[in-house]
Design an enzyme around this catalytic site. Structure first.
Site, PDB file in Angstrom:
ATOM      1  N   HIS A 131      -1.424   9.231  -2.175  1.00  0.00           N
ATOM      2  CA  HIS A 131      -0.067   8.824  -2.530  1.00  0.00           C
ATOM      3  C   HIS A 131      -0.166   8.051  -3.851  1.00  0.00           C
ATOM      4  CE1 HIS A 131       3.598   6.337  -2.276  1.00  0.00           C
ATOM      5  NE2 HIS A 131       4.040   7.152  -1.348  1.00  0.00           N
ATOM      6  N   ASP A 208      -6.124   3.359   2.474  1.00  0.00           N
ATOM      7  CA  ASP A 208      -4.662   3.330   2.468  1.00  0.00           C
ATOM      8  C   ASP A 208      -4.227   3.799   3.854  1.00  0.00           C
ATOM      9  OD1 ASP A 208      -1.992   3.824   2.358  1.00  0.00           O
ATOM     10  OD2 ASP A 208      -2.064   5.107   0.577  1.00  0.00           O
TER      11      ASP A 208
HETATM   12  C1  LIG Z   1      -0.021   7.354   2.277  1.00  0.00           C
HETATM   13  C2  LIG Z   1       0.922   6.331   1.712  1.00  0.00           C
HETATM   14  N1  LIG Z   1       0.436   5.300   1.023  1.00  0.00           N
HETATM   15  C3  LIG Z   1       1.219   4.353   0.518  1.00  0.00           C
HETATM   16  C4  LIG Z   1       2.577   4.393   0.682  1.00  0.00           C
HETATM   17  C5  LIG Z   1       3.411   3.317   0.080  1.00  0.00           C
HETATM   18  O1  LIG Z   1       4.103   2.606   1.066  1.00  0.00           O
HETATM   19  P1  LIG Z   1       5.205   1.568   0.629  1.00  0.00           P
HETATM   20  O2  LIG Z   1       6.186   2.309  -0.219  1.00  0.00           O
HETATM   21  O3  LIG Z   1       5.785   1.068   1.897  1.00  0.00           O
HETATM   22  O4  LIG Z   1       4.499   0.495  -0.148  1.00  0.00           O
HETATM   23  C6  LIG Z   1       3.153   5.448   1.383  1.00  0.00           C
HETATM   24  C7  LIG Z   1       4.614   5.559   1.521  1.00  0.00           C
HETATM   25  O5  LIG Z   1       5.166   6.620   1.656  1.00  0.00           O
HETATM   26  C8  LIG Z   1       2.296   6.438   1.926  1.00  0.00           C
HETATM   27  O6  LIG Z   1       2.781   7.471   2.620  1.00  0.00           O
END
Ligand SMILES: Cc1ncc(COP(=O)(O)O)c(C=O)c1O
Length: 419
Positions: A131, A208
């Protein structure tokens, strides 16, 4: 009778979620298949926030009055609950705004002064599957420090290509940052194995866990990671609070990220000293109501049992993969079995743009996500610009999976696509 086993009393669970009782688009029941973006919230979480505001509202860690003490207890109680949920020590839990901020905290701390400081020529290893929240902060760290960003590729099946893991982690690798569950393909990379390889070469490991902590049992000691990041809002909790787990000795060695009140020891005009972790990383008045909501979410998931949550989602995912495979012209992105795979199911519909698929499903009351899902490089690696994604959670049913499959067939007919 369904061939897909049930592991949760979904009917009872659904009664806890007010949003699931509403109708949308001309009185259609809401079918919410977008929990990967954010989950719905049960009354227990809403009540916990309301109770905090109604009875204890006050700034934690400040003031010598009763409400202040109660707010501190609520906040620190939430920290203890999260620590127990992850098998961590209380001092290893830092509250942040969300997973994104938690990852940025580590990336900024590693470019600040101290023994962990990343230097020119060092390497940061990530993956093509990340992500953007676990990608852009590392690009920026490299820009600030002169380090080099390297990444593991994704196979056509949507798994991590680990053939070159040993050569990709070098003596110069300072941190390996890897997703614990892809938000697009659902792929669950072997984080424990990656952590072992990284530690053998002296590198740190960040997982993550934004898509894993809500959906599967996670124990930081068993995973062997140094850092782990996730958001409350994807695990039945509120917006505005996330978690960074960091091993105690590492947090101790890290300089602050954001600075201000609540994180200082002594302040003089000439300079300041900082509190030990976790307070060092929590400047400003803390998000206590949100912490109360997160604690209630942890209680809710613990009562269901994370093993049951994972088994329920596996059952829905198996059903969805089977149903999508039966539709001509649909291509599933990523693994098409549930092995090492969670409940994010992204797909392409031949001849119909993902946004059009999403719009037709929405007209039927089915909420899915369309686009690149903040994982643009992964989409490129899989040879697509964008996709449609269904994500499942504790309140989803097998009937909803069938409704989605029917909706996709309807979209194909509507747009005259080949079937
Ligand atoms: C795999 C992954 N990492 C990080 C995030 C980021 O999360 P946030 O927007 O709540 O900080 C997301 C959000 O969709 C995610 O799916």
């Amino acid at each position: 009778m369904s061939t897909y086993p049930d592991h949760l009393d979904v009917e009872a669970i659904r009664a806890d979620f007010p949003a699931l009782a509403r109708t949308v688009r001309n009185d259609k029941p809401l079918i919410y298949l977008d929990s990967g973006a954010t989950s719905q919230k049960p009354v227990q979480v809403l009540d916990a926030e309301r109770e905090f505001y109604e009875r204890h509202n006050s700034a934690a860690h400040r003031g010598t009055h009763l409400l202040g003490e109660e707010a501190t207890d609520v906040y620190e109680g939430a920290r203890a609950k999260v620590a127990a949920f992850l098998g961590a020590d209380v001092g290893e839990i830092v509250f942040t705004k969300n997973a994104t901020e938690a990852i940025n905290l580590v990336a900024y701390a590693l470019s600040g002064p101290g023994r962990l400081q990343v230097r020119p020529g060092d390497e940061i290893l990530i993956t093509e599957m990340e992500h953007h929240a676990n990608l852009v902060p590392w690009q920026q760290l490299c820009e600030r420090t002169g380090a080099t960003l390297r990444w593991l590729d994704v196979t056509p099946e949507g798994r991590l290509d680990l053939d070159h893991l040993d050569s990709m982690i070098t003596g110069r690798t300072r941190i390996v940052a890897v997703t614990h569950q892809s938000n697009v393909t659902g792929t669950i990379p072997p984080v424990a194995e990656i952590a072992r390889a990284a530690h053998e070469r002296g590198a740190l490991v960040l997982a993550d866990a934004a898509q894993s902590v809500p959906h599967q049992p996670v124990d930081v000691a068993a995973l062997g990671v140094d850092f782990l990041a996730f958001s409350a809002h994807k695990m039945l909790g509120p917006y505005g609070i996330g978690v960074l787990f960091g091993r105690a000795g590492l947090l101790e060695a890290m300089p602050p990220f954001l600075t201000g009140g609540s994180m200082i020891e002594v302040v003089r005009m000439e300079g300041s000293t900082f509190l030990p972790p976790p307070q060092r990383f929590e400047p400003g008045v803390p998000a206590v109501a949100e912490a109360a909501g997160l604690a209630a979410a942890v209680d809710y998931l613990t009562a269901l049992g994370m093993g049951n949550v994972a088994a329920h989602e596996e059952s829905l995912t198996a059903h969805a993969l089977d149903a999508l495979r039966e539709i001509n012209g649909v291509r599933i992105l990523g693994p098409d079995t549930t092995k090492d795979r969670g409940g994010a199911v992204a797909f392409e519909v031949d001849g119909v743009h993902p946004h059009d698929v999403g719009q037709v499903l929405d007209e039927l009351g089915i909420a899915v996500r369309t686009g690149h899902h903040c994982a643009w490089p992964l989409h490129r690696a899989l040879g697509v610009q964008a996709s449609t994604r269904a994500t499942f959670y504790v309140y989803n049913t097998h009937d909803e999976v069938d409704a989605m499959a029917d909706g996709i067939r309807y979209a194909q007919r509507f747009f005259g696509a080949r079937q």
